[in-house]
Design a protein around this motif. Structure first.
Motif, PDB file in Angstrom:
ATOM      1  N   HIS A   1       0.799  -1.224   0.000  1.00 15.79           N
ATOM      2  CA  HIS A   1       0.000   0.000   0.000  1.00 15.79           C
ATOM      3  C   HIS A   1       0.835   1.279   0.000  1.00 15.79           C
ATOM      4  CE1 HIS A   1       0.773  -0.569   4.310  1.00 15.79           C
ATOM      5  NE2 HIS A   1       0.616   0.737   4.413  1.00 15.79           N
ATOM      6  N   VAL A   2       2.160   1.158  -0.034  1.00 10.38           N
ATOM      7  CA  VAL A   2       3.018   2.347  -0.106  1.00 10.38           C
ATOM      8  C   VAL A   2       4.061   2.158  -1.199  1.00 10.38           C
ATOM      9  CG1 VAL A   2       2.739   3.064   2.295  1.00 10.38           C
ATOM     10  CG2 VAL A   2       4.523   1.428   1.712  1.00 10.38           C
TER      11      VAL A   2
ATOM     12  N   ILE B   1      -7.655  -6.626  -2.174  1.00 14.02           N
ATOM     13  CA  ILE B   1      -7.233  -5.315  -1.669  1.00 14.02           C
ATOM     14  C   ILE B   1      -7.754  -5.107  -0.261  1.00 14.02           C
ATOM     15  CG2 ILE B   1      -7.407  -2.821  -1.995  1.00 14.02           C
ATOM     16  CD1 ILE B   1      -7.562  -3.320  -5.009  1.00 14.02           C
ATOM     17  N   ASP B   2      -9.028  -5.441  -0.037  1.00 10.95           N
ATOM     18  CA  ASP B   2      -9.610  -5.313   1.299  1.00 10.95           C
ATOM     19  C   ASP B   2      -8.854  -6.179   2.306  1.00 10.95           C
ATOM     20  OD1 ASP B   2     -11.559  -3.552   0.435  1.00 10.95           O
ATOM     21  OD2 ASP B   2     -13.056  -5.113   0.101  1.00 10.95           O
TER      22      ASP B   2
ATOM     23  N   ALA C   1      -0.097   3.643   9.982  1.00 15.36           N
ATOM     24  CA  ALA C   1      -1.488   3.646   9.548  1.00 15.36           C
ATOM     25  C   ALA C   1      -1.637   4.510   8.299  1.00 15.36           C
ATOM     26  CB  ALA C   1      -2.377   4.175  10.673  1.00 15.36           C
ATOM     27  N   PHE C   2      -2.671   4.242   7.505  1.00 18.58           N
ATOM     28  CA  PHE C   2      -2.847   4.974   6.267  1.00 18.58           C
ATOM     29  C   PHE C   2      -4.314   5.330   6.069  1.00 18.58           C
ATOM     30  CE2 PHE C   2      -3.104   0.464   5.469  1.00 18.58           C
ATOM     31  CZ  PHE C   2      -4.200   0.327   4.638  1.00 18.58           C
ATOM     32  N   ASP C   3      -4.533   6.284   5.162  1.00 17.18           N
ATOM     33  CA  ASP C   3      -5.864   6.775   4.849  1.00 17.18           C
ATOM     34  C   ASP C   3      -6.453   5.921   3.729  1.00 17.18           C
ATOM     35  OD1 ASP C   3      -8.066   8.168   3.870  1.00 17.18           O
ATOM     36  OD2 ASP C   3      -7.152  10.137   4.123  1.00 17.18           O
TER      37      ASP C   3
ATOM     38  N   LEU D   1      -6.063   6.118  -0.376  1.00 24.50           N
ATOM     39  CA  LEU D   1      -5.418   4.995  -1.057  1.00 24.50           C
ATOM     40  C   LEU D   1      -6.294   4.501  -2.210  1.00 24.50           C
ATOM     41  CD1 LEU D   1      -3.241   2.766  -1.302  1.00 24.50           C
ATOM     42  CD2 LEU D   1      -4.552   1.441   0.372  1.00 24.50           C
ATOM     43  N   ASP D   2      -7.592   4.323  -1.953  1.00 28.48           N
ATOM     44  CA  ASP D   2      -8.501   3.846  -2.993  1.00 28.48           C
ATOM     45  C   ASP D   2      -8.532   4.798  -4.189  1.00 28.48           C
ATOM     46  OD1 ASP D   2      -9.200   1.555  -1.627  1.00 28.48           O
ATOM     47  OD2 ASP D   2     -10.969   2.434  -0.687  1.00 28.48           O
ATOM     48  N   ALA D   3      -8.509   6.102  -3.907  1.00 18.54           N
ATOM     49  CA  ALA D   3      -8.520   7.093  -4.986  1.00 18.54           C
ATOM     50  C   ALA D   3      -7.261   6.982  -5.831  1.00 18.54           C
ATOM     51  CB  ALA D   3      -8.658   8.496  -4.404  1.00 18.54           C
ATOM     52  N   HIS D   4      -6.118   6.786  -5.165  1.00 18.26           N
ATOM     53  CA  HIS D   4      -4.861   6.665  -5.904  1.00 18.26           C
ATOM     54  C   HIS D   4      -4.828   5.371  -6.709  1.00 18.26           C
ATOM     55  CE1 HIS D   4      -0.183   7.033  -5.875  1.00 18.26           C
ATOM     56  NE2 HIS D   4      -0.712   7.342  -7.034  1.00 18.26           N
ATOM     57  N   LEU D   5      -5.328   4.283  -6.125  1.00 17.81           N
ATOM     58  CA  LEU D   5      -5.348   3.008  -6.840  1.00 17.81           C
ATOM     59  C   LEU D   5      -6.231   3.093  -8.082  1.00 17.81           C
ATOM     60  CD1 LEU D   5      -5.571   0.400  -3.918  1.00 17.81           C
ATOM     61  CD2 LEU D   5      -3.538   1.195  -5.136  1.00 17.81           C
TER      62      LEU D   5
END
Length: 246
Positions: free
Chosen positions: A132-133, A149-150, A162-164, A168-172
């Protein structure tokens, strides 16, 4: 018997780049496994050359793992195709290039071609990383099924903050639309990355990612079009042999 073997191999997963040496008591506490069992497992692996013991009685991985790793690396990465392609891309881009495969819920760096530049970003062969990074991870994560992904996002990631999730979904989504990932200072401070997903020869199975990484002052978003063409050409060469790598 198989349960015992599984438990023993699980202990080997505690040997990481961040914690490469373990005492018996330390490992027993970290794993929650009885001291006597941990002692017996480590002593057995040491007797077979998979672990070595220092003067303080602590254990580290032995050369037998290196020997097996070289066999795996050579079988997964056909040297006559992959290594020249990676080195040519490193020369073209002037940056470090690395090929990674997906392994469970993580990525693992399989092969690297280092930049000739004095200032460069290094990732070690065999190093695992969260998906995720960083461009190299997101180029994989973006093209997995939503349920995977979930699952990955709900799995605690080692050495990862921790991440937002909405961000993340928007970037993916953006990565899926463009077909490539570009990130700045996600995997390391002062470092940018550009990556594309790797597919097996039939184009149906996601295998990993191919990435270029370097300092922000050399690798910025304005240079993406030039680097992307070279990256895609290299991906085409490597994907021809990916059926041998899975």
């Amino acid at each position: 018997m198989l349960k015992t073997l599984s438990g023993a191999l699980q202990l080997m997963r505690y040997f990481t780049p961040g914690q490469s040496v373990w005492g018996v008591r330390e490992l027993a506490k970290a794993s929650g496994i009885q001291h006597a069992i941990v002692h017996r497992v480590l002593a057995t692996f040491a007797a077979e050359g998979f672990l070595v013991q220092d003067a303080l009685g602590r254990y580290a991985l032995g050369l037998r793992w290196f020997e097996l790793g070289e066999i795996v690396r050579r079988s997964l990465s056909p040297a006559e195709v992959v290594e020249p392609a990676l080195h040519h891309l490193a020369e073209q881009s002037g940056e470090t290039v690395f090929l990674s495969l997906i392994d469970g819920n993580e990525g693992i760096c399989l092969d690297i071609a280092h930049s000739e530049q004095q200032l460069r970003f290094s990732i070690e062969e065999g190093q695992r990383f969260p998906l995720h990074v960083g461009a190299h991870g997101k180029a994989i994560l973006a093209f997995l099924p939503l349920e995977r992904i979930d699952e990955i996002c709900l799995t605690p990631q080692r050495e990862s903050a921790a991440f937002d999730r909405p961000a993340l979904d928007a970037h993916l989504s953006q990565i899926r639309e463009s077909g490539w990932a570009f990130t700045q200072e996600e995997a390391a401070l002062g470092v940018a990355g550009l990556a594309v997903p790797l597919w097996t020869k039939d184009g149906k199975t996601l295998a990993g990612s191919l990435a270029i990484s370097g300092p922000l002052q050399r690798l910025d978003e304005s240079g993406v079009p030039r680097l992307l063409e070279a990256l895609l050409n290299t991906r085409h060469k490597i994907e021809r042999v990916l059926s041998l790598m899975r």
